[in-house]
Design a protein around this motif. Structure first.
Motif, short mmCIF file in Angstrom:
data_model
loop_
_atom_site.label_atom_id
_atom_site.label_comp_id
_atom_site.label_asym_id
_atom_site.label_seq_id
_atom_site.Cartn_x
_atom_site.Cartn_y
_atom_site.Cartn_z
N GLU B 172 -28.85 -4.75 -12.57
CA GLU B 172 -29.68 -3.66 -12.98
C GLU B 172 -29.00 -2.25 -12.76
N TRP B 173 -28.09 -2.17 -11.78
CA TRP B 173 -27.51 -0.89 -11.45
C TRP B 173 -26.52 -0.62 -12.45
N LEU B 174 -25.76 -1.46 -12.88
CA LEU B 174 -24.94 -1.34 -14.20
C LEU B 174 -25.48 -1.10 -15.43
N ALA B 175 -26.56 -1.86 -15.84
CA ALA B 175 -27.23 -1.76 -17.09
C ALA B 175 -27.92 -0.41 -16.91
N ARG B 176 -28.75 0.03 -15.89
CA ARG B 176 -29.18 1.36 -15.80
C ARG B 176 -28.35 2.68 -16.06
#
Lengths: 364, 364
Positions: B172-176
């Motif tokens: 989630e952190w990287l995709a965001r």
């Protein structure tokens, strides 16, 4: 001719790579320690670009991130190989060799870490011919090999594949976002190409040049000869043949700020002899040098600040008030000065209004 | 039983998905227009999860980003299919079906866009059973199917593959980060799984529930019956069987701020009859409702604000001073209330100190 690189070469290579870093590029000393640890008493085969088979498959490897973070956060060392493997898996093709994307700074060392771990040879060439701050500032891209797909690996084993087609700036933009979220440093594999591509798009023999420069400086010191003459002599046998001493002076002011992930600033140097002022602007790397307001060297030519006696290269991070320094201007190869090259990494790419003029034709 | 969905179903589905969005989830109306455009007078096969072959290969598709951006920047419509194809290529396996990861809000529609474009069927199930703001808040992950590798596609044809192993929060952190750099909206394919996985980890029949809810509200209005009784009656035949009217009142205050990509805030409602205050806190979605300081419903149970007469669902973006509203508390299925589920998307996952208590056991 191909040759073998051993751990004994690393200190000289680090010194030469710092010089070619032109103030930036990250600390090659940290990188050399990573290579040393993995290499032990082994050797790495360095391939001459002229001798590559046309269809040899080369995957360059590198680190990206803020140089300041690299100093505080030493990588595990396995990430660049993980990036290489991720790109191999994505492409369905195994690399025959790796290569630097940048010969100045820590990225002179990252492909050697990969080589020491995997046994792959390293191609003696790179895509910047010095250090630059962005992944799109590559002769590879200028001459038609694009960075995508790029693989990025993090210290917790994360992998990211980024494919932006021919848009290397968008690739940089997205990869930078991941690198920031990984804590400021990521390891990458990108600009996969063939041996024929290397010959067409890479700046040749930059690893051997960095090693020769570092060695020449050391040997001159040991033999009480001028290290500056040794640098000039070494460069005269390369594509970087013109060296000019731009000033000898004392650092009297340094302004430095970190903006959007870059170390931007300016150094002012007061000449040891005579009047006048000398100023360098930098964005990670030194970009432009002016004497009394007149441009005397400008990117992509190399502006290198070194100790005024030992010729030890000084990074923008290392600049301190009162240091006595020499500033060297070094010409870059013709392939780095074409219209396309200047669009990618010339003055305008850094927001400078001044046009590029070769250092050898600027006022002495 | 499998069934066919046509364009005529979309307005009802959008209304039901807005209700299940519990204030957030992005606007399904925009999504329904994308489906309509691609689907024309065709039909989409919706597969019942109980009837899937164990080894059927399902790749869910979705949009990620800030709901406010989605309103301003309507996607081209081809990105979610591009994400699906990128994940198929990465995995070396072709999808037999797609599925929502989220049944509330616009993500009820994105898999239908993919289905209309590709001819793939859509599984009648999802991983949130409502709307949540983060990709890791999935029953899929709670019950052992992880989101990685995730494929993300941008409107200029960029694709990114993110693999963080079992770490869905890092994913989630990287995709965001990529989504932000793409302008605030990205389209994704993630949580690839088999038919057997769907039965073990997904909230079943949430597309048909959203459609039934939207249809029940409309038909009740047309027939001058109570839409609230129609909602209750529809839910009584699903896993979301308990509905409680928490208050009827007038919106007297709305605070809203965008922080770290989320719309956070609070709405205060004054009861139409009697004294007291009623308050809802939200982070994209409504998280907790208090009457006179006492919790009457809390995430993951559904807190839905609707028009006090027509039962038209109102998003947190749509809340306005003076609106007359009813607030409904709706129980979630048992699989969304286990210890693991509450760790992923219960009160503490949103920084709330209050423990989860089922809406049907809280003070009426």
């Amino acid at each position: 001719m191909s040759w073998l690189l051993t751990a004994a070469d690393l200190p000289d290579l680090a010194r030469g790579a710092t010089l070619l870093g032109t103030g930036g590029g990250g600390d090659p000393y940290i990188g050399s320690k990573l290579v040393e640890r993995v290499l032990g008493d082994g050797a790495i085969t360095i391939l001459d670009p002229e001798e590559l088979a046309d269809d040899l498959f080369v995957i360059p490897t590198a680190q990206m991130g803020a140089p300041t973070v690299m100093i505080e956060k030493i990588p595990a060392g396995t990430e660049p190989t993980l990036a290489l493997r991720a790109l191999e898996a994505h492409l369905g093709r195994t690399a025959d060799a790796t290569m630097p994307i940048e010969c100045g700074g820590i990225n002179s060392m990252i492909p050697l870490v990969v080589a020491a771990e995997t046994g792959l040879p390293v191609v003696d060439a790179d895509g910047m011919g010095r250090a630059f701050p962005e992944l799109s500032m590559e002769t590879f891209a200028v001459y038609g090999v694009h960075g995508s797909p790029l693989a990025l690996a993090g210290e917790r084993g994360e992998t990211v594949i980024i494919d932006t087609g021919d848009d290397d700036r968008q690739m940089e933009w997205l990869a930078r976002a991941i690198t920031i979220r990984l804590g400021g440093v990521g390891h990458i594999a990108e600009y996969a190409m063939t041996g024929a591509d290397v010959r067409r798009t890479a700046v040749p023999r930059t690893i051997s040049m960095a090693l020769a420069l570092g060695r020449a400086i050391r040997e001159a010191r040991e033999q009480h000869r001028s290290p500056f003459e040794a640098i000039a002599d070494t460069l005269s046998r390369t594509l970087y043949s013109h060296l000019r001493e731009l000033t000898v002076g004392k650092v009297v002011d340094v302004e430095r700020r970190t903006t959007e992930g870059f170390a931007k600033g300016r150094a002012v140097i007061a000449p040891l002899e005579g009047e006048g002022t000398f100023e360098i602007l930098f964005q990670n790397e030194n970009l432009i040098a002016r004497r009394d307001g007149e441009v005397v060297a400008i990117v992509p030519d190399l502006i290198c600040v070194v100790d005024h006696e030992t010729a030890e290269p000084i990074t923008t991070e290392g600049l301190r008030y009162g240091q006595r320094v020499r500033v060297l201007g070094i010409s870059t190869p013709d392939m780095m000065r074409t219209e396309g090259a200047l669009a990618a990494f010339g003055p305008s790419a850094f927001g400078l209004a001044e046009p590029f003029l070769p250092v050898e034709r600027l006022g002495s």
